[in-house]
Design a protein around this motif. Structure first.
Motif, PDB file in Angstrom:
ATOM      1  N   THR A  79      43.186  28.957  51.098  1.00 43.75           N
ATOM      2  CA  THR A  79      42.169  29.222  50.437  1.00 43.75           C
ATOM      3  C   THR A  79      42.529  30.485  49.384  1.00 43.75           C
ATOM      4  O   THR A  79      43.304  31.465  49.974  1.00 43.75           O
ATOM      5  N   THR A  80      42.048  30.502  48.230  1.00 43.70           N
ATOM      6  CA  THR A  80      42.456  31.758  47.408  1.00 43.70           C
ATOM      7  C   THR A  80      41.608  32.860  47.709  1.00 43.70           C
ATOM      8  O   THR A  80      40.567  32.983  48.232  1.00 43.70           O
ATOM      9  N   LEU A  81      42.086  33.982  47.244  1.00 44.93           N
ATOM     10  CA  LEU A  81      41.338  35.357  47.442  1.00 44.93           C
ATOM     11  C   LEU A  81      40.122  35.203  46.866  1.00 44.93           C
ATOM     12  O   LEU A  81      38.967  35.650  47.264  1.00 44.93           O
ATOM     13  N   HIS A 104      43.379  29.363  36.603  1.00 50.51           N
ATOM     14  CA  HIS A 104      44.648  28.866  36.748  1.00 50.51           C
ATOM     15  C   HIS A 104      45.529  30.301  36.222  1.00 50.51           C
ATOM     16  O   HIS A 104      46.440  30.261  35.810  1.00 50.51           O
ATOM     17  N   GLY A 105      44.875  31.268  36.316  1.00 52.19           N
ATOM     18  CA  GLY A 105      45.541  32.502  36.062  1.00 52.19           C
ATOM     19  C   GLY A 105      45.751  32.870  34.537  1.00 52.19           C
ATOM     20  O   GLY A 105      46.423  33.718  34.134  1.00 52.19           O
ATOM     21  N   GLN A 106      45.029  32.249  33.888  1.00 51.79           N
ATOM     22  CA  GLN A 106      45.308  32.250  32.395  1.00 51.79           C
ATOM     23  C   GLN A 106      44.175  33.226  31.516  1.00 51.79           C
ATOM     24  O   GLN A 106      44.109  33.542  30.571  1.00 51.79           O
ATOM     25  N   LEU A 135      45.283  38.917  40.021  1.00 51.92           N
ATOM     26  CA  LEU A 135      44.454  37.559  39.597  1.00 51.92           C
ATOM     27  C   LEU A 135      44.129  36.904  40.773  1.00 51.92           C
ATOM     28  O   LEU A 135      44.983  36.336  41.677  1.00 51.92           O
ATOM     29  N   SER A 136      42.888  37.118  41.174  1.00 48.78           N
ATOM     30  CA  SER A 136      42.620  36.788  42.629  1.00 48.78           C
ATOM     31  C   SER A 136      42.416  35.023  42.979  1.00 48.78           C
ATOM     32  O   SER A 136      42.568  34.728  43.851  1.00 48.78           O
ATOM     33  N   CYS A 137      42.489  34.376  41.603  1.00 46.77           N
ATOM     34  CA  CYS A 137      42.709  32.906  41.791  1.00 46.77           C
ATOM     35  C   CYS A 137      44.112  32.448  42.063  1.00 46.77           C
ATOM     36  O   CYS A 137      44.197  31.458  42.589  1.00 46.77           O
TER      37      CYS A 137
END
Length: 196
Positions: free
Chosen positions: A26-28, A47-49, A63-65
């Motif tokens: 699980t991502t933040l 995707h952090g973009q 980047l919480s993802c």
């Protein structure tokens, strides 16, 4: 014996402790939005973009993802819901409102969180890719439009409100800067008090 794929974690978010079981994958971002109903942090590209999911992790941009929730345990997480001081907006939030630094508003939470960190990073003397002189003795460079644009380049705005975003950050940074000594009668050129 099968290994567990979940853990109970306690997350410190906006000054409050939240204990919850989470899958290790699980991502933040998903923990914030889906488990804790803190939906101010937006899911953009996942995707952090794009920067829409930017939060502050121990005061630094993250980047919480791309951050796993289990890895955030023991750290201080600040989301857009925790940037203001009660009913008093953070200077960055106020500047975004005053200077129309948003349009649809989807990227705004990530932009604001990133801008808060940018101002602190700059004040601490951290150079960027466009900082001309990175020697410590050169001191902190001015937070120019070029510096702001470079430092905020990880946050995208599909509406194209970049001009107003840069103006808002510049205003908030100017308000956060320590006051310069006032010159006038009784002070020398450096602003020091002159005594006879």
């Amino acid at each position: 014996m099968a290994l567990s794929t979940s853990s109970a974690v306690t997350l410190n978010i906006n000054g409050q402790k939240h204990s919850l079981p989470v899958d290790h994958r699980t991502t933040l971002l998903d923990a914030l939005r889906e488990r804790l109903d803190l939906t101010g942090t937006k899911k953009g590209c996942d995707h952090g973009q794009c920067g829409a999911c930017t939060v502050l992790l121990d005061g630094r941009r993250a980047l919480s993802c791309l951050q796993l929730a289990v890895a955030a345990e023991g750290r201080v997480v600040t989301t857009i819901e925790g940037v203001a001081d009660g009913d008093q907006l953070h200077p960055v939030q106020q500047a975004f409102l005053d200077l129309d630094g948003y349009q649809c508003g989807y990227c705004t939470p990530g932009q604001v969180c990133s801008a808060v960190a940018v101002i602190e990073e700059h004040a601490a003397g951290w150079p960027s890719a466009v900082t001309a002189d990175v020697r410590p003795e050169a001191g902190v460079p001015p937070l120019s439009e070029e510096e702001i644009r470079e430092r905020m380049s990880g946050n995208l705005c599909r509406c194209g409100a970049y001009v107003s975003i840069v103006e808002a950050i510049a205003r908030a940074a100017a308000e956060a800067a320590p006051p310069t000594p006032q010159q006038g009668p009784g002070s020398d050129a450096a602003g020091a008090e002159v005594t006879a």
